[in-house]
Scaffold this active site. Structure first.
Site, mmCIF file in Angstrom:
data_model
loop_
_atom_site.group_PDB
_atom_site.id
_atom_site.type_symbol
_atom_site.label_atom_id
_atom_site.label_comp_id
_atom_site.label_asym_id
_atom_site.label_seq_id
_atom_site.Cartn_x
_atom_site.Cartn_y
_atom_site.Cartn_z
ATOM 1 N N ARG A 98 52.299 40.342 34.922
ATOM 2 C CA ARG A 98 52.420 39.654 35.973
ATOM 3 C C ARG A 98 53.731 39.048 36.118
ATOM 4 N NH1 ARG A 98 50.496 33.795 36.996
ATOM 5 N NH2 ARG A 98 50.993 33.202 39.119
ATOM 6 N N HIS A 143 56.497 31.515 43.249
ATOM 7 C CA HIS A 143 56.208 30.899 42.234
ATOM 8 C C HIS A 143 57.307 29.714 42.158
ATOM 9 C CE1 HIS A 143 54.151 31.024 37.949
ATOM 10 N NE2 HIS A 143 54.895 29.837 38.132
ATOM 11 N N GLU A 188 49.485 28.315 41.963
ATOM 12 C CA GLU A 188 49.287 26.962 41.765
ATOM 13 C C GLU A 188 49.858 26.107 42.997
ATOM 14 O OE1 GLU A 188 50.433 25.250 38.266
ATOM 15 O OE2 GLU A 188 49.582 26.700 36.898
ATOM 16 N N ASN A 330 44.872 29.699 36.664
ATOM 17 C CA ASN A 330 45.695 29.436 35.843
ATOM 18 C C ASN A 330 44.998 28.279 35.160
ATOM 19 O OD1 ASN A 330 47.396 30.879 36.878
ATOM 20 N ND2 ASN A 330 48.910 29.542 37.332
ATOM 21 N N TYR A 332 44.949 25.919 31.381
ATOM 22 C CA TYR A 332 45.583 25.218 29.955
ATOM 23 C C TYR A 332 44.801 24.272 29.387
ATOM 24 C CZ TYR A 332 49.888 27.571 31.505
ATOM 25 O OH TYR A 332 50.609 28.635 31.972
ATOM 26 N N GLU A 396 46.948 32.808 33.944
ATOM 27 C CA GLU A 396 47.982 32.233 33.005
ATOM 28 C C GLU A 396 46.979 31.400 32.036
ATOM 29 O OE1 GLU A 396 51.150 29.486 34.408
ATOM 30 O OE2 GLU A 396 51.751 30.913 36.059
HETATM 31 C C1 GAL Z 1 52.041 26.509 34.956
HETATM 32 C C2 GAL Z 1 53.163 27.187 35.533
HETATM 33 C C3 GAL Z 1 54.064 28.134 34.848
HETATM 34 C C4 GAL Z 1 54.255 27.475 33.587
HETATM 35 C C5 GAL Z 1 53.089 27.021 32.904
HETATM 36 C C6 GAL Z 1 53.303 26.465 31.537
HETATM 37 O O1 GAL Z 1 51.425 25.636 35.495
HETATM 38 O O2 GAL Z 1 52.400 28.290 36.613
HETATM 39 O O3 GAL Z 1 55.408 28.465 35.663
HETATM 40 O O4 GAL Z 1 55.577 26.699 33.462
HETATM 41 O O5 GAL Z 1 52.399 26.097 33.727
HETATM 42 O O6 GAL Z 1 53.584 24.881 31.768
#
Ligand code: GAL
Length: 502
Positions: A98, A143, A188, A330, A332, A396
């Site tokens: 991607r 992006h 995002e 995405n 985290y 992501e």
């Molecule tokens: C996401 C973003 C990415 C990368 C990642 C880590 O929000 O789409 O570009 O920076 O966070 O912070």
């Protein structure tokens, strides 16, 4: 006493059907990939006829905003080193890559009056190179790197962005859609609008709280829908691919089981991401009702003559609903939501929602990133509960460290996250693929090069920008190869090679 499983299943057939675990392997067709974004890796910010994007502009004019005063002028120099990048993908054994296209590289004027031949040639090279090795390209159209020329005309505050984006999308579909079968319109959206227009944490740092953010949200969602219809009506019948939307979904867990706290979780989800996805994926379309009411109340209390966020018209709702072939998530981290205390003084209900992270959760280098147990599983679950059986791609997921190739924390993070994916698959959640962020260290927005997310480390002071595999690269490779997570696996050496067939 042991009850034979078969007997138990015949008595409670329904429960067993759901609970019996499938093998803890990723299915044969499950896609493993890595993600990157144009501005974070390409460099060559003014090569050929490329013009400035809002991130070039920010770094050039306000370098103090970036923690190490760096910029993306060279970044990983993937503009010139893309063949090495593809070699790394082959080393890892990924199925799909991607990456994003830089609007200002393809359309130097922002508008579609002139298409850059050099820009098209660069992405053709990347696409052909990955396909040569049977790695499927997935393109993100946007992006975060709007051409500065369009920002000068208001960017996402100008309703004409809907047409500008669709014109750009046409050029992308037209040039690359014969070989690229998965497109994502926006990466995002909430970060584009909240961080870039509602605050100062992303370019263009407009800081027009609420008002700017909400205008951006409406225009962006309409731009997405227009590009989707364009693909669906004109390109899909010939090219046969799919087109979707990718959004950041953090996990939100209630601190107690009370109705009030569950309500706070729902509000948190609405403000954080569902206001962007309900118009697309919900049954009735339009923005979430509670959110609209809260914004209307706040607007009135603050003396605005009308609400800062009105819903889409019925016609717009119908136009937007259903415009995504999959849910790109995405993910985290997450929070524990403690409740909601309305306060007359704050402008946004969002800030009144109490939330916390447990200090025992491992902390990454990025201040906002902690490893919340089961967070990806929670996020996948919430998406399925909200929208039903939509196909999901984890577009992501990743962890930041400082320099160094012994990245055990990243290894732990990925193993746990992939375990969450297996749990979700066990429950019948339709997760089709997983893209780790990121292939290599890159320009991490306002954090510059101080936060490293890569499977491959880059020393940005080395003019060669040599890519060196970290421990996590070997672990990911092993997971992809065996399609299971082996906690005992340790790489014998840190020497990378390409396996047969890649
Ligand atoms: C996401 C973003 C990415 C990368 C990642 C880590 O929000 O789409 O570009 O920076 O966070 O912070």
């Amino acid at each position: 006493m042991k009850i034979p499983v078969l007997l138990l299943c015949s008595v409670v057939a329904v429960t067993c059907a759901v609970k019996v675990k499938r093998s803890r392997r990723f299915p044969k067709h499950f896609i493993f990939g890595t993600s990157t974004a144009a501005h974070q890796i390409e460099g060559a910010w003014d090569a050929d006829d490329k013009s400035e994007s809002i991130w070039d502009f920010l770094a050039h004019n306000n370098p103090g905003a970036i923690s190490d005063q760096s910029n993306g002028d060279i970044a990983c120099d993937s503009y010139h080193k893309y063949k090495r990048d593809v070699e790394m993908m082959r080393e890892l054994g990924i199925d799909s890559y991607r990456f994003s296209v830089a609007w200002s590289r393809i359309l130097p004027n922002g508008l579609a009056d002139r298409v850059s031949e050099a820009g098209i040639a660069y992405y053709n090279n990347v696409i052909d190179e990955v396909l040569k090795y049977n790695i499927q390209p997935m393109i993100t159209l946007y992006h975060w790197d709007l051409p500065q020329k369009l920002q000068d005309m208001g960017g996402f505050l100008n309703p004409l962005i809907v047409d500008w984006f669709a014109d750009y999308a046409r050029v992308v579909f037209d040039n690359f859609g014969d070989r690229v079968k998965t497109f994502i319109t926006f990466n995002e959206a909430a970060q584009v609008c909240h961080d870039g227009y509602g605050s100062v944490t992303k370019a263009p740092m407009l800081n027009i709280t609420d008002v700017g953010e909400f205008i951006c949200a409406k225009n962006l969602i309409l731009a997405h829908a227009k590009a989707y219809h364009l693909y669906n009506d004109e390109f899909k019948p010939v090219q046969g691919g799919s087109c979707g939307f990718a959004i950041a979904v953090g996990a939100a867990q209630p601190v107690t089981d009370s109705k009030e706290v569950h309500h706070a979780v729902e509000l948190f989800n609405q403000f954080q991401w569902a206001m962007y996805t309900d118009p697309i994926f919900s049954k009735d379309g339009g923005f979430p009702k509670e959110l609209l009411e809260l914004v209307a109340q706040k607007s009135a209390a603050q003396g605005y003559p009308r609400t800062k966020l009105s819903d889409f018209t019925e016609e717009e709702k119908a136009y937007i609903r259903g415009t995504s072939d999959f849910f790109g998530v995405n993910h985290y981290t997450g929070v524990i939501v403690t409740g909601w205390k309305p306060a007359a003084t704050s402008s946004m209900a969002y800030v009144e929602i109490g939330r916390t992270q447990d200090k025992d959760w491992p902390q990454a280098v990025s201040y906002w990133l902690r490893q919340m147990p089961k967070s990806l599983y929670i996020a996948l679950n919430v998406i399925q509960k909200r929208y039903g059986d939509v196909p999901i791609y984890v577009t992501e997921n990743g962890w930041s460290t400082r320099e160094g190739i012994e990245d055990d924390e990243r290894v732990d993070y990925y193993r746990d996250a992939l375990e969450d994916v297996l749990d979700a698959l066990d429950e019948g959640i339709d997760v089709r693929g997983y893209y780790a962020w990121s292939l290599m260290d890159n320009f991490e927005w306002l954090a510059g090069y101080t936060e490293r997310f890569g499977f491959y480390e880059i020393n940005f002071d080395d003019p060669e920008l040599t890519r060196i595999p970290r421990k996590s690269a070997f672990i990911y490779k092993q997971i992809i190869k065996t399609r299971e997570i082996d906690y005992d696996y340790q790489p014998e050496s840190y020497v990378m090679s390409i396996d047969a067939g890649h």
